[in-house]
Design a protein around this motif. Structure first.
Motif, PDB file in Angstrom:
ATOM      1  N   ILE B  56       0.819  -1.213   0.000  1.00 56.42           N
ATOM      2  CA  ILE B  56       0.000   0.000   0.000  1.00 56.42           C
ATOM      3  C   ILE B  56       0.852   1.262   0.000  1.00 56.42           C
ATOM      4  O   ILE B  56       0.422   2.301  -0.484  1.00 56.42           O
ATOM      5  N   PHE B  63       5.262   5.707  -7.816  1.00 54.84           N
ATOM      6  CA  PHE B  63       5.699   4.357  -8.133  1.00 54.84           C
ATOM      7  C   PHE B  63       5.990   4.191  -9.625  1.00 54.84           C
ATOM      8  O   PHE B  63       5.219   4.629 -10.470  1.00 54.84           O
ATOM      9  N   ASP B 276     -14.222   0.881  -7.146  1.00 56.54           N
ATOM     10  CA  ASP B 276     -13.475  -0.311  -7.560  1.00 56.54           C
ATOM     11  C   ASP B 276     -13.249  -0.372  -9.069  1.00 56.54           C
ATOM     12  O   ASP B 276     -12.149  -0.700  -9.522  1.00 56.54           O
ATOM     13  N   VAL B 279     -10.692   2.272  -9.998  1.00 61.97           N
ATOM     14  CA  VAL B 279      -9.336   1.879  -9.596  1.00 61.97           C
ATOM     15  C   VAL B 279      -8.777   0.870 -10.594  1.00 61.97           C
ATOM     16  O   VAL B 279      -7.628   0.961 -11.030  1.00 61.97           O
ATOM     17  N   PHE B 280      -9.600  -0.066 -10.991  1.00 61.41           N
ATOM     18  CA  PHE B 280      -9.159  -1.075 -11.959  1.00 61.41           C
ATOM     19  C   PHE B 280      -8.739  -0.429 -13.275  1.00 61.41           C
ATOM     20  O   PHE B 280      -7.673  -0.713 -13.807  1.00 61.41           O
ATOM     21  N   GLY B 283      -5.631   2.011 -12.642  1.00 62.48           N
ATOM     22  CA  GLY B 283      -4.405   1.316 -12.261  1.00 62.48           C
ATOM     23  C   GLY B 283      -3.912   0.376 -13.333  1.00 62.48           C
ATOM     24  O   GLY B 283      -2.791   0.503 -13.810  1.00 62.48           O
ATOM     25  N   LEU B 284      -4.740  -0.560 -13.725  1.00 63.12           N
ATOM     26  CA  LEU B 284      -4.247  -1.635 -14.571  1.00 63.12           C
ATOM     27  C   LEU B 284      -4.374  -1.339 -16.051  1.00 63.12           C
ATOM     28  O   LEU B 284      -3.652  -1.905 -16.853  1.00 63.12           O
ATOM     29  N   PHE B 289      -0.437   3.529 -11.262  1.00 63.15           N
ATOM     30  CA  PHE B 289      -0.486   2.675 -10.075  1.00 63.15           C
ATOM     31  C   PHE B 289      -0.665   3.445  -8.770  1.00 63.15           C
ATOM     32  O   PHE B 289      -1.498   3.089  -7.945  1.00 63.15           O
ATOM     33  N   ALA B 292      -4.155   5.012  -8.293  1.00 62.85           N
ATOM     34  CA  ALA B 292      -5.155   3.964  -8.076  1.00 62.85           C
ATOM     35  C   ALA B 292      -5.007   3.343  -6.694  1.00 62.85           C
ATOM     36  O   ALA B 292      -5.990   3.077  -6.012  1.00 62.85           O
ATOM     37  N   ALA B 293      -3.758   3.124  -6.259  1.00 63.14           N
ATOM     38  CA  ALA B 293      -3.541   2.530  -4.937  1.00 63.14           C
ATOM     39  C   ALA B 293      -4.023   3.476  -3.853  1.00 63.14           C
ATOM     40  O   ALA B 293      -4.588   3.041  -2.841  1.00 63.14           O
ATOM     41  N   LEU B 297      -6.810   2.586  -1.163  1.00 64.96           N
ATOM     42  CA  LEU B 297      -6.566   2.680   0.278  1.00 64.96           C
ATOM     43  C   LEU B 297      -7.650   3.516   0.956  1.00 64.96           C
ATOM     44  O   LEU B 297      -8.177   3.142   2.005  1.00 64.96           O
ATOM     45  N   ALA B 300     -10.557   1.324   1.322  1.00 62.57           N
ATOM     46  CA  ALA B 300     -10.362   0.245   2.292  1.00 62.57           C
ATOM     47  C   ALA B 300     -10.443   0.762   3.723  1.00 62.57           C
ATOM     48  O   ALA B 300     -11.000   0.091   4.593  1.00 62.57           O
TER      49      ALA B 300
END
Lengths: 286, 322
Positions: B56, B63, B276, B279-280, B283-284, B289, B292-293, B297, B300
């Motif tokens: 995290i 990153f 969600d 973020v997908f 990020g991907l 990254f 999205a992380a 977070l 979460a």
């Protein structure tokens, strides 16, 4: 009975509503099957699909089985379902058994470690980076290992093991059985309904695998069934082909839906009585 | 037995400490088989559940895949990616969609399984009851891809059964799956369809635990079926209903990634995109990254807080999940 007319009225209303609930499940499924076996001539004649076709063709199934990514995806899904479920059950039972023994030192720490993952997780991106860094991307293992055990299933099996009388285990140990043997020959045979239930959950999870596949797999040859079926569902244009073996897109789409759900629908009635029993025994008292 | 003898041998206080340690190690050694059993699972949890929690920290870094988690530079300031998210136009949209979809599912999905369980309980014809149960549990085991396929067959604009009827009546076909007007309704109702039977299981179990003499007493007093439902069955399962509601409130941040990802399309992003799915994609698919992380977070932490609060409240009504 004084209230017999009220009773009868009540029974009738209950019956009708339940019947409607059942029909709400059966009707869409029947329609999907019907679309999947309708020949194009029928569609042209009626200007659309109808609930019960008078002519039947299996052309769509034939086409999917010979000329699409389905057979390979079926292999991938079958592989991860069988290998995955076996591994899931082994690891789940191996974890649940020690965790069910109250005397084990450190038990509560490991239990907390398991339960905490139900509440908090690293999230999509950090998990992806881990899977990437251990070199699992684009492999069948990326569909199995990142979800090797579900905490919830450990808790179900654990609470079932806890209800088994301690004396059984003690006497087995007295007779010289090692722990692995106690688990294999005493605990597991007594827990068949719960083990079956949990296996069904795992197996259905693998059969329906989608999430991990879209995250960790870009190589089409490792796509499981659900990913291929979704591709077929969102493509609106049929690839060019000669007119005589033309199959309507919808027919192909619904044939793929039937193929992807058939095993579950076939196996399900046999498993149903076990999982209702297993769920009630395992989780409610937990 | 051996241990007891060992203790009796040494009564001196001076040697008690080292001896205790040996005894502790011995005690652990006794359970070596059990620890061996736990090993594969513990390794799994460490690698695939706890290392990602460590990962995290990329939410606080800039990153890059090349430099890795440790090598990437820290973000300046540390909350850069969080600020980017909070100040962006999609912040409000994502939060609204996540909460609304989740709340709708809760509001419209909670009651049907209860009513269904009551009806099943009132059904006096055994074979019919189990037939209906078997049928209605089944959708729970179908994947969202399959359910999306069923929805296409029934609701698609060009060839769906429903729109065939609509067109037949001389009306314009309705874009159920691609219009912002209908999308959430379809999400919620397909989930109700999937979960009606399955959700009823726990209520049926609770009903089965009600003391049958209560019903006999009520019958002697001349109570009808409805009165018995109202005064015996419902109060009997009230604590289960309340507890499940509270626990579901704790999961309000989980609007259902897979279902939405499978069913949505670019036309309905304004009402369908949740944290969600965003973020997908970010990020991907766009390889952003760190941002999205950070958003993951954020979600979460709120989720964890809600679950803890909900469980605390649920404990007041009896027992929580642990």
């Amino acid at each position: 009975m004084v209230n017999s007319w009220e009773d009868r009225f009540f029974n009738t209303v209950t019956f009708i509503i339940l019947l409607l609930c059942g029909a709400a499940v059966v009707f869409p499924l029947l329609y999907v099957v019907s679309v999947s076996i309708t020949p194009i001539s029928e569609v042209l004649k009626n200007g659309g699909f109808i609930l019960i076709p008078r002519h039947i063709t299996l052309a769509a199934y034939h086409k999917l089985l010979t000329d699409s990514g389905i057979p390979r995806a079926l292999g991938v899904t079958a592989y991860i379902t069988i290998v995955g479920t076996v591994l899931n059950i082994i690891v789940t039972a191996l974890m649940a058994y020690p965790l069910s023994r109250r005397k084990l030192p450190g038990r509560s720490i490991i239990l907390m470690m398991v339960v905490f993952t139900l509440l908090f997780n690293g999230g999509i991106i950090p998990t992806y980076l881990v899977v990437k860094s251990v070199g699992l991307l684009n492999s069948l293992w990326s569909l199995i290992l990142p979800n090797l055990v579900w905490s919830f299933n450990i808790l179900i099996v654990k609470s079932f093991f806890e209800q088994l009388p301690e004396e059984l285990f003690e006497s087995a140990r007295m007779d010289g059985a090692k722990e692995f043997r106690v688990l294999w020959q005493i605990a597991l045979p007594l827990s068949v309904p719960v083990i079956l239930t949990v296996s069904l959950f795992y197996a259905v999870g693998h059969w329906n695998e989608f999430f991990q596949a879209i995250m960790y797999v870009t190589d089409r040859s490792f796509f499981p069934l659900q990913v291929i079926v979704r591709e077929i569902l969102i493509q609106t244009q049929q690839p060019l082909e000669n007119a005589e073996n033309l199959t309507p897109t919808e027919t192909l789409q619904m044939a793929s839906v039937v193929m992807a759900s058939l095993p579950i629908i076939l196996v399900y009635p046999f498993m149903q009585k076990h999982f209702t029993k297993g769920m009630l025994l395992g989780s409610i008292k937990g | 037995m051996e241990q007891q003898i060992a203790i009796h041998k040494h009564t001196e206080a001076a040697i008690r400490r080292p001896q205790k340690r040996v005894k502790g190690m011995k005690r652990l050694w006794q359970y070596k088989a059990m620890y061996a059993m736990l090993l594969p699972g513990v390794i799994f949890y460490l690698i695939f559940r706890y290392v990602p929690m460590y990962g995290i920290i990329i939410a606080f870094k800039d990153f890059s895949i090349v430099d890795g988690i440790l090598g990437s530079p820290w973000a300046q300031p540390w909350d850069k990616h969080f600020l980017t998210f909070f100040h962006s136009p999609y912040f409000v949209q994502l939060l609204t969609n996540t909460f609304l979809i989740s709340l709708y599912k809760l509001a419209f999905g909670a009651l049907p399984p209860i009513l269904f369980a009551l009806l099943l309980n009132e059904c006096r014809v055994g074979w019919f009851k189990s037939l209906i149960q078997t049928l209605t549990y089944m959708p729970h085991f179908l994947s969202w891809v399959i359910i999306y396929g069923i929805l296409l067959a029934l609701l698609s604009q060009s060839s769906g059964l429903f729109n065939q009827w609509v067109v037949h009546l001389g009306l314009r076909a309705i874009p159920f799956l691609t219009s912002t007007d209908y999308f959430r309704t379809i999400l919620v109702s397909s989930e109700v369809w999937q979960n009606l039977g399955w959700g009823a299981i726990i209520y049926l179990a609770a009903i089965a635990g009600i003391d049958p003499t209560l019903y006999e007493a009520a019958r002697v007093d001349g109570a009808g079926r409805l009165r018995m439902i109202w005064h015996i069955t419902l109060p009997g399962i009230r604590s289960v209903i309340v507890m499940l509601l509270i626990l579901r409130l704790g999961h309000i941040m989980d609007a259902g990634f897979e279902q939405i990802y499978i069913m949505y399309n670019i036309q309905v992003y304004p009402v369908a995109d949740i944290i969600d799915t965003w973020v997908f994609r970010t990020g991907l698919q766009q390889l952003n990254f760190s941002l999205a992380a950070a958003v993951g977070l954020f979600k979460a932490v709120i989720g964890l807080t809600l679950v803890l609060v909900a469980n605390r409240i649920a404990k007041i009504w009896g027992d929580g999940i642990w």
